[in-house]
Design a protein around this motif. Structure first.
Motif, PDB file in Angstrom:
ATOM      1  N   LYS A 281      61.741   3.088 -45.498  1.00  0.00           N
ATOM      2  CA  LYS A 281      60.526   3.224 -44.454  1.00  0.00           C
ATOM      3  C   LYS A 281      59.275   3.431 -45.582  1.00  0.00           C
ATOM      4  O   LYS A 281      58.040   3.165 -45.295  1.00  0.00           O
ATOM      5  CB  LYS A 281      60.534   4.552 -43.720  1.00  0.00           C
ATOM      6  N   PHE A 282      59.577   4.237 -46.516  1.00  0.00           N
ATOM      7  CA  PHE A 282      58.363   4.501 -47.509  1.00  0.00           C
ATOM      8  C   PHE A 282      58.020   3.374 -48.316  1.00  0.00           C
ATOM      9  O   PHE A 282      56.769   3.094 -48.280  1.00  0.00           O
ATOM     10  CB  PHE A 282      58.911   5.523 -48.543  1.00  0.00           C
ATOM     11  N   CYS A 283      58.911   2.739 -48.468  1.00  0.00           N
ATOM     12  CA  CYS A 283      58.392   1.323 -49.294  1.00  0.00           C
ATOM     13  C   CYS A 283      57.884   0.289 -48.372  1.00  0.00           C
ATOM     14  O   CYS A 283      57.024  -0.474 -48.869  1.00  0.00           O
ATOM     15  CB  CYS A 283      59.576   0.468 -49.864  1.00  0.00           C
ATOM     16  N   ILE A 291      55.016   9.486 -52.962  1.00  0.00           N
ATOM     17  CA  ILE A 291      56.314   9.890 -51.962  1.00  0.00           C
ATOM     18  C   ILE A 291      56.114  11.163 -51.628  1.00  0.00           C
ATOM     19  O   ILE A 291      56.380  11.487 -50.489  1.00  0.00           O
ATOM     20  CB  ILE A 291      57.490   9.623 -52.882  1.00  0.00           C
ATOM     21  N   ASN A 292      55.410  12.025 -52.145  1.00  0.00           N
ATOM     22  CA  ASN A 292      55.294  13.439 -51.863  1.00  0.00           C
ATOM     23  C   ASN A 292      54.286  13.586 -50.745  1.00  0.00           C
ATOM     24  O   ASN A 292      54.514  14.364 -49.581  1.00  0.00           O
ATOM     25  CB  ASN A 292      54.786  14.588 -53.267  1.00  0.00           C
ATOM     26  N   GLU A 293      53.212  12.749 -50.759  1.00  0.00           N
ATOM     27  CA  GLU A 293      52.285  12.839 -49.551  1.00  0.00           C
ATOM     28  C   GLU A 293      53.095  12.350 -48.310  1.00  0.00           C
ATOM     29  O   GLU A 293      52.925  12.795 -47.323  1.00  0.00           O
ATOM     30  CB  GLU A 293      51.010  12.026 -49.855  1.00  0.00           C
ATOM     31  N   TYR A 294      53.891  11.296 -48.486  1.00  0.00           N
ATOM     32  CA  TYR A 294      54.542  10.562 -47.667  1.00  0.00           C
ATOM     33  C   TYR A 294      55.579  11.565 -46.840  1.00  0.00           C
ATOM     34  O   TYR A 294      55.624  11.769 -45.816  1.00  0.00           O
ATOM     35  CB  TYR A 294      55.211   9.596 -47.895  1.00  0.00           C
ATOM     36  N   ILE A 295      56.270  12.315 -47.572  1.00  0.00           N
ATOM     37  CA  ILE A 295      57.176  13.406 -47.132  1.00  0.00           C
ATOM     38  C   ILE A 295      56.306  14.557 -46.441  1.00  0.00           C
ATOM     39  O   ILE A 295      56.894  14.840 -45.515  1.00  0.00           O
ATOM     40  CB  ILE A 295      58.087  13.948 -48.463  1.00  0.00           C
ATOM     41  N   LYS A 296      55.324  14.992 -47.090  1.00  0.00           N
ATOM     42  CA  LYS A 296      54.623  15.857 -46.286  1.00  0.00           C
ATOM     43  C   LYS A 296      54.249  15.459 -44.814  1.00  0.00           C
ATOM     44  O   LYS A 296      53.912  16.284 -43.925  1.00  0.00           O
ATOM     45  CB  LYS A 296      53.477  16.569 -47.192  1.00  0.00           C
ATOM     46  N   LYS A 297      53.472  14.188 -44.907  1.00  0.00           N
ATOM     47  CA  LYS A 297      53.191  13.755 -43.638  1.00  0.00           C
ATOM     48  C   LYS A 297      54.611  13.691 -42.672  1.00  0.00           C
ATOM     49  O   LYS A 297      54.142  14.026 -41.377  1.00  0.00           O
ATOM     50  CB  LYS A 297      52.721  12.335 -43.782  1.00  0.00           C
ATOM     51  N   ARG A 326      58.523  -4.742 -53.981  1.00  0.00           N
ATOM     52  CA  ARG A 326      57.110  -4.988 -53.180  1.00  0.00           C
ATOM     53  C   ARG A 326      56.350  -3.690 -53.546  1.00  0.00           C
ATOM     54  O   ARG A 326      55.095  -3.591 -53.554  1.00  0.00           O
ATOM     55  CB  ARG A 326      57.496  -4.918 -51.688  1.00  0.00           C
ATOM     56  N   LYS A 327      56.873  -2.512 -53.113  1.00  0.00           N
ATOM     57  CA  LYS A 327      56.096  -1.364 -52.992  1.00  0.00           C
ATOM     58  C   LYS A 327      55.544  -0.855 -54.629  1.00  0.00           C
ATOM     59  O   LYS A 327      54.396  -0.545 -54.860  1.00  0.00           O
ATOM     60  CB  LYS A 327      57.047   0.090 -52.485  1.00  0.00           C
ATOM     61  N   LEU A 328      56.508  -0.991 -55.468  1.00  0.00           N
ATOM     62  CA  LEU A 328      55.817  -1.074 -56.834  1.00  0.00           C
ATOM     63  C   LEU A 328      54.503  -1.728 -57.098  1.00  0.00           C
ATOM     64  O   LEU A 328      53.484  -1.555 -57.688  1.00  0.00           O
ATOM     65  CB  LEU A 328      57.087  -1.178 -57.930  1.00  0.00           C
ATOM     66  N   VAL A 329      54.902  -3.032 -56.932  1.00  0.00           N
ATOM     67  CA  VAL A 329      53.538  -4.161 -57.167  1.00  0.00           C
ATOM     68  C   VAL A 329      52.323  -3.334 -56.295  1.00  0.00           C
ATOM     69  O   VAL A 329      51.236  -3.627 -56.755  1.00  0.00           O
ATOM     70  CB  VAL A 329      54.088  -5.556 -56.530  1.00  0.00           C
ATOM     71  N   GLU A 330      52.490  -3.075 -55.181  1.00  0.00           N
ATOM     72  CA  GLU A 330      51.344  -2.330 -54.245  1.00  0.00           C
ATOM     73  C   GLU A 330      51.026  -1.305 -55.059  1.00  0.00           C
ATOM     74  O   GLU A 330      49.663  -1.335 -55.145  1.00  0.00           O
ATOM     75  CB  GLU A 330      51.667  -2.293 -52.959  1.00  0.00           C
TER      76      GLU A 330
END
Length: 617
Positions: A281-283, A291-297, A326-330
């Motif tokens: 989901k994160f990717c 990832i920290n902001e995503y976890i907090k959200k 994909r996520k790393l490239v972005e």
């Protein structure tokens, strides 16, 4: 218009000024004069695509204009005059407004006088007056909203696109109806811009393979084709320093996550699946790079150490998945240098089913011109996480429409259009396409279904059939059926299905499933060419066509408009609809024979015959 009339009559030196100035209170039917109508207070625009002008129809002039036998000119509130050579009215959309207009040729004042064969010299005051106006305001394009305008503008739009000069960072969106030749258009554009290096992107491997074949046969050498995942892999390898020979891309799931995070190896399946799901989901999302902001959200103040550690392993390149690449490239903006340095243009096919990360990178990390092509009404892969790129493009995107379908003839084309409020499609072929209901095809045909459930139950009762992807689907169903004996699917897993297959399998015992497959296999032919009926789901038949298409009654415009549109736009000669005679209601059946009961995590199952919706064959 009194001033124009005054200056023209005073300046004319010939025998008789062959002009009648419109007076809406009276009309003399005189075939011998040119007519001038006053449209200074009326909506008038110049259109770049087509190089003509539109003038909103004036109701007071309509009858008079139809009676005029000679030239009709429109006096505007601009320097230019309009020549109304075609008095037909067209329904259009312009600047987000629907209008009924006349389409006119634009004349400079001097050209207007030459057509009139005007004899005379204007005074200094008259010249100052006629030169005091501004030029007609220009819009880039207008859109056809009636059959005549769509037929006319379709050719104009296609011809214009071939000569359009693409600017840096320009975004062009081609919205084209089913069967309109979208792919052919991109290939023609590639030939037009043969000195430019173009990358052709699509999410579908089969489409890329098809395009490569067409490029080879047409000897087009300036286009590189690849899927989104293939492009991401190339960019990742170039920027990460990873040796491609040592790069093992894994499918991260409960069975494999222990190999990259040993602590999870002996944990319950649900725990392993939980972390696989949330990392994916994160990717896949585009809102957060951290990832920290995503976890907090998503989790507030909860610490998700394992999820954080998994992402750190990704950042350290300890393991790879397609999603993580994909996520790393972005996140690292690696596409920015790669695409601009290696290509001059981007073609993106089937843009109605676009990956969110790909769209974000194309819009934010490239400055080369981009052409998005697709049919918004064929957006049917949202369940896979795809988005309709046409709904996400910037407001300054140049949107051009193709209206003609070269697949569907009338009367079917007209009938299909009437079922939608916003389907702007016209037939571009001479043959007829007819629509029938509850009719048995007399020759080989394609049978389309919304769900595998309905496809399989129908296949049990039809001879000489061929089913697309049948062997792999059977293997998958058996595996899924076995899984459902021991565990329920998560919401995410259920959402990953295009249809109601899990629900269908839950209704069947193992013996019933095997009997169903056996019954179908007796009706199968090995060679597709020998089949009288070729069976597909609508999703698998997207992009294909056949002379005779039969559509199962589980394809429903009320609930799934886009799937209905895809199904109904596959047929060239005949489109046959099954109409249900009996609608199945699962709640009215009860199991009365205990011999057919089967247990699957403490629930009971009905017989297959009770579950099947009756189908006319």
């Amino acid at each position: 218009m009194n001033i124009e009339k005054k200056f023209m009559t005073e300046s004319y030196k010939g025998k008789s000024l062959d002009i009648t100035f419109q007076d809406k209170n009276r009309f003399i039917n005189d075939d011998k004069t040119n007519w001038i109508f006053d449209v200074r207070q009326i909506y008038v625009k110049k259109v770049k695509v087509g190089l003509f002008a539109v003038c909103e129809v004036v109701d007071d002039f309509k009858d008079m204009i139809q009676k005029c036998k000679k030239n009709i000119f429109l006096c505007t509130n601009f320097k230019q005059w309009l020549w109304l050579k075609n008095t037909n009215e067209y329904n259009i959309e312009v600047e987000n407004m629907r209008k009924t207009v006349w389409v006119c040729k634009i004349l400079e004042f001097q050209d207007f006088l030459e057509i009139l064969k005007f004899q005379g010299d204007f005074s200094k005051q008259a010249k100052q007056f006629f030169n005091s106006f501004e030029n007609i305001e220009m819009v880039q394009i207008i859109y056809g909203r009636c059959v005549p305008s769509m037929k006319w503008f379709d050719g104009i739009n296609r011809r214009y696109l071939k000569r359009h000069k693409f600017a840096k960072n320009e975004i062009v969106a081609i919205t084209a109806v089913a069967g309109s030749g979208k792919t052919t258009t991109l290939l023609e554009l590639a030939e037009t811009h043969k000195k430019k290096k173009i990358i052709y992107l699509a999410f579908n491997k089969a489409l890329i393979s098809e395009i490569r074949g067409k490029l080879y046969h047409k000897k087009i050498r300036n286009v590189s084709c690849c899927t989104f995942d293939s492009l991401m892999r190339d960019i990742f390898i170039k920027n990460s320093g990873i040796n491609s020979n040592n790069m093992n891309i894994i499918d991260l799931k409960p069975q494999t996550i222990g190999s990259v995070y040993p602590w999870l190896a002996k944990k319950p399946w649900k725990v392993k699946n939980y972390y696989c799901t949330w990392l994916a989901k994160f990717c896949k999302q585009v809102e957060y790079s951290s990832i920290n902001e995503y976890i907090k959200k998503n989790f507030g103040n909860q610490k998700k150490t394992i999820l954080t550690n998994l992402w750190e392993k990704v950042m350290k390149k300890e393991f790879f998945t397609f999603d993580s690449i994909r996520k790393l490239v972005e996140v690292k903006h690696w596409a920015k240098g790669y695409l601009d340095d290696n290509y001059d243009m981007v073609f993106f096919d089937e843009a109605q089913d676009c990956d969110p990360l790909m769209l974000k990178m194309l819009l934010n990390d490239t400055t080369i011109p981009k052409v998005f092509v697709g049919d918004p009404k064929q957006a049917i892969y949202e369940w896979r996480g795809a988005i309709n790129a046409f709904e996400k493009l910037p407001t300054n995107t140049f949107v051009i429409e193709f209206y003609k379908t070269f697949r569907i003839g009338n009367p079917a084309c007209k009938k299909i259009c009437k079922e939608f409020d916003d389907l702007w499609m016209v037939s571009g072929v001479k043959w007829k396409t007819n629509i029938y209901y509850n009719t048995e095809p007399l020759t080989k045909y394609v049978y389309l279904f919304r769900s595998w459930r309905r496809l399989l139950t129908a296949a049990r009762n039809i001879d000489k059939i061929w089913i697309n992807n049948f062997d792999s689907q059977v293997a998958y169903m058996k595996k899924l059926h076995n899984k459902l004996k021991f565990s329920k699917l998560s919401e995410e897993e259920i959402a990953g299905f295009a249809d109601d297959l899990p629900s269908f399998l839950l209704k069947l015992s193992e013996s019933e499933l095997n009997n169903l497959i056996s019954d179908i296999e007796t009706n199968l032919v090995q060679d597709k060419e020998q089949a009288e009926c070729m069976m597909y789901t609508v999703h698998s038949y997207k992009g294909l066509e056949h002379d005779i298409i039969r559509i199962c009654d589980d394809v429903d415009i009320e609930n799934e408009e886009n799937i209905y549109y895809v199904a109904t736009t596959r047929g060239r000669k005949q489109i046959i609809f099954d109409e249900p005679e009996v609608y199945f209601d699962e709640t009215i059946h009860e199991i009365k024979d205990n011999s057919v009961l089967d247990n699957m995590y403490n629930r009971k199952f009905e017989t297959l015959e009770q579950f099947i919706t009756p189908i006319r064959i």
